[in-house]
Design a protein around this motif. Structure first.
Motif, PDB file in Angstrom:
ATOM      1  N   ILE A 121       0.828  -1.206   0.000  1.00  6.48           N
ATOM      2  CA  ILE A 121       0.000   0.000   0.000  1.00  6.48           C
ATOM      3  C   ILE A 121       0.866   1.261   0.000  1.00  6.48           C
ATOM      4  O   ILE A 121       0.608   2.210  -0.722  1.00  6.48           O
ATOM      5  CB  ILE A 121      -0.958   0.009   1.209  1.00  6.48           C
ATOM      6  N   ASP A 136       0.962   5.009  -4.609  1.00  4.81           N
ATOM      7  CA  ASP A 136       0.652   4.001  -3.586  1.00  4.81           C
ATOM      8  C   ASP A 136      -0.137   2.845  -4.197  1.00  4.81           C
ATOM      9  O   ASP A 136      -0.635   2.927  -5.326  1.00  4.81           O
ATOM     10  CB  ASP A 136      -0.061   4.618  -2.379  1.00  4.81           C
ATOM     11  N   THR A 190      -0.127  -4.981   3.620  1.00  2.00           N
ATOM     12  CA  THR A 190      -0.356  -3.869   4.536  1.00  2.00           C
ATOM     13  C   THR A 190       0.520  -3.991   5.769  1.00  2.00           C
ATOM     14  O   THR A 190       0.857  -5.097   6.194  1.00  2.00           O
ATOM     15  CB  THR A 190      -1.831  -3.819   4.990  1.00  2.00           C
ATOM     16  N   SER A 230      -2.576  -0.702   9.827  1.00  3.65           N
ATOM     17  CA  SER A 230      -3.048   0.251   8.807  1.00  3.65           C
ATOM     18  C   SER A 230      -4.488  -0.088   8.422  1.00  3.65           C
ATOM     19  O   SER A 230      -4.807  -0.371   7.277  1.00  3.65           O
ATOM     20  CB  SER A 230      -2.138   0.241   7.582  1.00  3.65           C
ATOM     21  N   ASP A 265      -6.287   2.117   5.650  1.00  8.60           N
ATOM     22  CA  ASP A 265      -5.816   1.821   4.295  1.00  8.60           C
ATOM     23  C   ASP A 265      -6.363   0.488   3.808  1.00  8.60           C
ATOM     24  O   ASP A 265      -6.768   0.348   2.658  1.00  8.60           O
ATOM     25  CB  ASP A 265      -4.276   1.771   4.253  1.00  8.60           C
TER      26      ASP A 265
END
Length: 204
Positions: free
Chosen positions: A51, A57, A77, A81, A84
């Motif tokens: 990510i 990203d 990840t 996170s 996200d």
């Protein structure tokens, strides 16, 4: 063929070695732009995206990849996170793996995503309740007459539940049918996806 994009060379090396040992062909990319170029060149069967990358990203790379063709995406990840991860799943990521991960787990996730993307047999008929309509043959769901966007994983989960409407479906059966036998006891994982489907249904 698996495309792995991460700006940490040690991660791409670890993933490349572990997946190669499992029989996959692996192409690596050092960032988002590189991932997009290599995806165009090699046409991978599944893409693993970190990510957090310095140029583009993983979320943006996934969005651009999806504009071209529906390639399965697994997000890598960092622990914690959550926002996200949720955003990535909302945008249609097929799965996520939190770092640090065990190579065996990663290989199992890749196999499961490829298995799902090859297509489960469609059901037949239309299941309706409240303001929701699930068309098993056309593989679509509407709510209040509006089409609801579902990721491949969300659809497979919903499809299995809708096809067994009115029946008790065991969590081990769901996990095995949708993700594969190696997931049959991963109840927490199932809870994450069930809560996502419930939100799409308007149940939360």
């Amino acid at each position: 063929l698996v495309l792995v994009a991460d700006d940490e060379p040690r991660i791409t090396k670890l993933v490349s070695i572990s997946l190669s040992e499992e029989g996959f062909r692996v192409v690596t990319a050092s960032g988002g732009e590189d991932a997009l170029q290599k995806a165009e060149t090699y046409r991978p069967d599944v893409v693993l995206l970190d990510i957090v990358m310095p140029d583009l990203d993983g979320i943006e790379v996934m969005r651009q990849l999806r504009e071209g063709r529906p390639v399965p995406v697994i997000l890598l990840t960092a622990k914690g996170s959550t926002a996200d991860k949720a955003k990535g799943l909302d945008l249609g990521a097929d799965d996520y793996v939190a770092k640090p991960f065990h190579p065996d787990e990663l290989a199992a996730r890749v196999r499961a995503v490829i298995r799902r993307s090859s297509g489960a047999a469609p059901g037949s008929g239309v299941v309706k309740f409240d303001d929701v309509e699930i068309d098993l043959e056309r593989r679509m769901m509407t709510r209040q007459g509006q089409l609801v966007q579902l990721s491949r994983t969300e659809w497979l989960l919903l499809q299995h539940l809708a096809a067994n409407a009115g029946k008790v479906v065991l969590h081990t059966e769901l996990l095995t049918k949708v993700w594969g036998p190696e997931y049959r006891d991963d109840l927490q994982y199932l809870r994450v996806w069930i809560s996502r489907v419930r939100r799409k249904l308007g149940a939360e």
